[in-house]
Design an enzyme around this catalytic site. Structure first.
Site, mmCIF file in Angstrom:
data_model
loop_
_atom_site.group_PDB
_atom_site.id
_atom_site.type_symbol
_atom_site.label_atom_id
_atom_site.label_comp_id
_atom_site.label_asym_id
_atom_site.label_seq_id
_atom_site.Cartn_x
_atom_site.Cartn_y
_atom_site.Cartn_z
ATOM 1 N N SER A 121 46.935 26.772 69.000
ATOM 2 C CA SER A 121 45.796 27.657 69.186
ATOM 3 C C SER A 121 45.583 28.003 70.647
ATOM 4 O O SER A 121 44.667 28.754 70.976
ATOM 5 C CB SER A 121 44.547 27.033 68.589
ATOM 6 O OG SER A 121 44.559 25.650 68.714
ATOM 7 N N HIS A 142 49.700 32.258 64.880
ATOM 8 C CA HIS A 142 48.447 31.505 64.930
ATOM 9 C C HIS A 142 47.493 31.924 63.811
ATOM 10 O O HIS A 142 46.942 33.016 63.832
ATOM 11 C CB HIS A 142 47.790 31.698 66.319
ATOM 12 C CG HIS A 142 46.504 30.959 66.457
ATOM 13 N ND1 HIS A 142 45.438 31.458 67.172
ATOM 14 C CD2 HIS A 142 46.097 29.774 65.960
ATOM 15 C CE1 HIS A 142 44.443 30.600 67.100
ATOM 16 N NE2 HIS A 142 44.808 29.576 66.376
ATOM 17 N N GLU A 154 47.275 35.756 64.610
ATOM 18 C CA GLU A 154 47.688 36.230 65.944
ATOM 19 C C GLU A 154 49.188 35.975 66.115
ATOM 20 O O GLU A 154 49.660 34.879 65.792
ATOM 21 C CB GLU A 154 46.957 35.448 67.045
ATOM 22 C CG GLU A 154 45.524 35.840 67.251
ATOM 23 C CD GLU A 154 44.907 35.121 68.457
ATOM 24 O OE1 GLU A 154 44.426 35.808 69.374
ATOM 25 O OE2 GLU A 154 44.893 33.879 68.490
ATOM 26 N N ASN A 192 40.786 32.436 70.685
ATOM 27 C CA ASN A 192 40.197 31.231 71.282
ATOM 28 C C ASN A 192 39.773 31.413 72.732
ATOM 29 O O ASN A 192 38.922 30.680 73.222
ATOM 30 C CB ASN A 192 41.159 30.057 71.132
ATOM 31 C CG ASN A 192 41.170 29.576 69.692
ATOM 32 O OD1 ASN A 192 40.181 29.748 68.976
ATOM 33 N ND2 ASN A 192 42.274 29.003 69.254
HETATM 34 N N1 CAA Z 1 40.683 27.540 50.412
HETATM 35 C C1 CAA Z 1 40.458 28.515 49.508
HETATM 36 N N2 CAA Z 1 39.275 29.184 49.432
HETATM 37 C C2 CAA Z 1 38.294 28.790 50.280
HETATM 38 C C3 CAA Z 1 38.470 27.780 51.235
HETATM 39 C C4 CAA Z 1 39.738 27.145 51.278
HETATM 40 N N3 CAA Z 1 40.000 26.182 52.159
HETATM 41 N N4 CAA Z 1 37.333 27.649 51.941
HETATM 42 C C5 CAA Z 1 36.462 28.542 51.457
HETATM 43 N N5 CAA Z 1 37.049 29.236 50.451
HETATM 44 C C6 CAA Z 1 36.482 30.337 49.690
HETATM 45 C C7 CAA Z 1 35.447 29.917 48.703
HETATM 46 O O1 CAA Z 1 36.016 29.504 47.495
HETATM 47 C C8 CAA Z 1 34.666 31.206 48.539
HETATM 48 O O2 CAA Z 1 35.388 32.076 47.697
HETATM 49 P P1 CAA Z 1 34.699 33.249 46.828
HETATM 50 O O3 CAA Z 1 34.044 34.171 47.808
HETATM 51 O O4 CAA Z 1 35.856 33.861 46.124
HETATM 52 O O5 CAA Z 1 33.724 32.548 45.918
HETATM 53 C C9 CAA Z 1 34.683 31.803 49.926
HETATM 54 O O6 CAA Z 1 35.792 31.199 50.592
HETATM 55 C C10 CAA Z 1 33.429 31.525 50.708
HETATM 56 O O7 CAA Z 1 33.235 30.125 50.745
HETATM 57 P P2 CAA Z 1 31.857 29.408 50.410
HETATM 58 O O8 CAA Z 1 31.076 30.219 49.428
HETATM 59 O O9 CAA Z 1 32.152 27.982 50.093
HETATM 60 O O10 CAA Z 1 31.107 29.303 51.777
HETATM 61 P P3 CAA Z 1 30.680 30.400 52.816
HETATM 62 O O11 CAA Z 1 30.290 31.683 52.190
HETATM 63 O O12 CAA Z 1 29.737 29.677 53.666
HETATM 64 O O13 CAA Z 1 32.015 30.697 53.638
HETATM 65 C C11 CAA Z 1 33.561 30.279 55.357
HETATM 66 C C12 CAA Z 1 32.776 29.683 54.206
HETATM 67 C C13 CAA Z 1 34.558 31.297 54.833
HETATM 68 C C14 CAA Z 1 34.308 29.126 55.994
HETATM 69 C C15 CAA Z 1 32.545 30.976 56.333
HETATM 70 O O14 CAA Z 1 31.521 30.077 56.662
HETATM 71 C C16 CAA Z 1 33.195 31.456 57.606
HETATM 72 O O15 CAA Z 1 33.804 32.514 57.647
HETATM 73 N N6 CAA Z 1 33.030 30.672 58.693
HETATM 74 C C17 CAA Z 1 33.620 30.994 59.975
HETATM 75 C C18 CAA Z 1 35.074 30.612 59.957
HETATM 76 C C19 CAA Z 1 35.735 30.883 61.279
HETATM 77 O O16 CAA Z 1 35.172 31.385 62.229
HETATM 78 N N7 CAA Z 1 37.020 30.518 61.317
HETATM 79 C C20 CAA Z 1 37.803 30.653 62.530
HETATM 80 C C21 CAA Z 1 37.776 29.358 63.242
HETATM 81 S S1 CAA Z 1 38.660 29.480 64.724
HETATM 82 C C22 CAA Z 1 40.227 29.193 64.315
HETATM 83 O O17 CAA Z 1 40.588 28.858 63.222
HETATM 84 C C23 CAA Z 1 41.163 29.352 65.429
HETATM 85 C C24 CAA Z 1 41.502 28.097 66.110
HETATM 86 O O18 CAA Z 1 42.635 27.996 66.563
HETATM 87 C C25 CAA Z 1 40.523 27.026 66.409
#
Ligand code: CAA
Length: 293
Positions: A121, A142, A154, A192
């Site tokens: 990342s 990424h 990415e 990031n």
């Molecule tokens: N596998 C499969 N499906 C998943 C899942 C997983 N691991 N996690 C969540 N889902 C699905 C759920 O089943 C749900 O599906 P439906 O819409 O079809 O019902 C959907 O995603 C939404 O999940 P939830 O209803 O449980 O919860 P939510 O609406 O709060 O969403 C989230 C959860 C998608 C994680 C949302 O909170 C979100 O987008 N958060 C921000 C995530 C983010 O910013 N990620 C980037 C992080 S930075 C990074 O990754 C880079 C790095 O290098 C550090």
């Protein structure tokens, strides 16, 4: 599916590795998943099964898709089991020494034409490529967490990455149904470089007593329409990973504005790494997460 790539190896069965294996198998690739301990591979496979079931439940995929995808993911208990892979993606801990050791170990097992990618990342792709025997077939791919949900991937070329490798990686992202953006090989790339200083600033806001955990997360969820508050997101990413990325930005860009917040360092030193250890800015041991400050 891209014609050049048929079988994919994933090194690391943790939250990123099992997500990459999951989406690759759903897209029709044969997937081999490897980790240091057999138990971690089995745990990763179980997570993939659970997440696929979740997608069936919400109607995103069919039961047949789930079964077919699961059948395409196989455990690779030794690196030799990655010998037939056309693309191997490393998704281990965000630590340069660990990644270098993995490349040194896996390269002799790969076929000469295989591509090698890292899901780092933040760490320099050029530097990591130099730890492999194939810098021209080495690239940064990424993914974002949670991989089955997030649309973006990415792509980062090292100085030696060949056009063929880049085009094959681009085609792979298209085959996954995701969108790629291209970033130059600079610390933290694009996502990031922007996201982690925001999270670090949120931790400073907490450290300085400007707001509580709850106030900060509520402010950003309702005030900026972020799906998660920055401290909730930090726990989700893992506080050790957040700290590693801030250190890469701080050292790589040599600017004090990237200084990791001492409170982040303290949480990591305590072993409070977020969701994966059940405690970070929130305590996840009860029914509902409770702020720890
Ligand atoms: N596998 C499969 N499906 C998943 C899942 C997983 N691991 N996690 C969540 N889902 C699905 C759920 O089943 C749900 O599906 P439906 O819409 O079809 O019902 C959907 O995603 C939404 O999940 P939830 O209803 O449980 O919860 P939510 O609406 O709060 O969403 C989230 C959860 C998608 C994680 C949302 O909170 C979100 O987008 N958060 C921000 C995530 C983010 O910013 N990620 C980037 C992080 S930075 C990074 O990754 C880079 C790095 O290098 C550090």
């Amino acid at each position: 599916m891209s014609t050049a790539i048929k079988a994919i190896g994933v090194i690391g069965a943790g939250q990123m590795g099992n997500g990459i294996a999951h989406v690759s198998a759903l897209a029709g690739y044969e997937v081999f998943i490897h980790d240091l301990a057999e138990e971690r591979v089995r745990k990763g496979l179980a997570t993939i099964g659970g997440n696929l079931a979740r997608q069936v439940h919400s109607g995103r995929i069919t039961e047949e898709d789930r079964k077919a995808a699961l059948a395409r993911v196989k455990p690779a208990f030794g690196v030799d089991a990655l010998g037939d892979c056309d693309l191997v993606i490393e998704a281990a801990t965000e630590d340069e020494a660990t990644k270098r050791k993995i490349f040194a170990g896996v390269c002799p097992a790969l076929k000469p034409e295989a591509m090698l990618a890292t899901n780092t990342s933040s760490i320099s792709i050029t530097r990591l490529a130099s730890a492999s025997d194939r810098p021209e077939r080495f690239i940064g791919i990424h993914f974002m967490n949670p991989v089955p949900v997030m649309q973006l991937v990415e792509l980062i070329r090292g100085i030696a990455t060949g056009d063929e490798t880049f085009e094959a990686a681009k085609a792979y992202v298209v085959a996954l149904g995701k969108t790629s953006t291209v970033s130059e090989d600079f610390p933290g790339f694009i996502v990031n470089r922007i996201l982690l200083p925001m999270i670090n600033e949120a931790i400073y806001v907490l450290y300085e007593g400007v707001g509580s955990v709850d106030a900060i997360d509520t402010a950003m969820k309702l005030g900026a329409n972020h799906p998660m508050g920055p401290l909730q997101l930090a726990d989700f990413i893992g506080l050790d990973t957040c700290l590693s990325i801030m250190q890469v930005l701080y050292e790589g860009l040599a600017d004090s504005k990237y200084r990791p917040c001492p409170l982040l360092v303290k949480y990591v030193e305590a072993g409070w790494l977020g969701r994966k250890t059940n405690r970070g800015f929130y305590d996840y041991r009860g029914e509902h997460p409770v702020p720890t400050r």
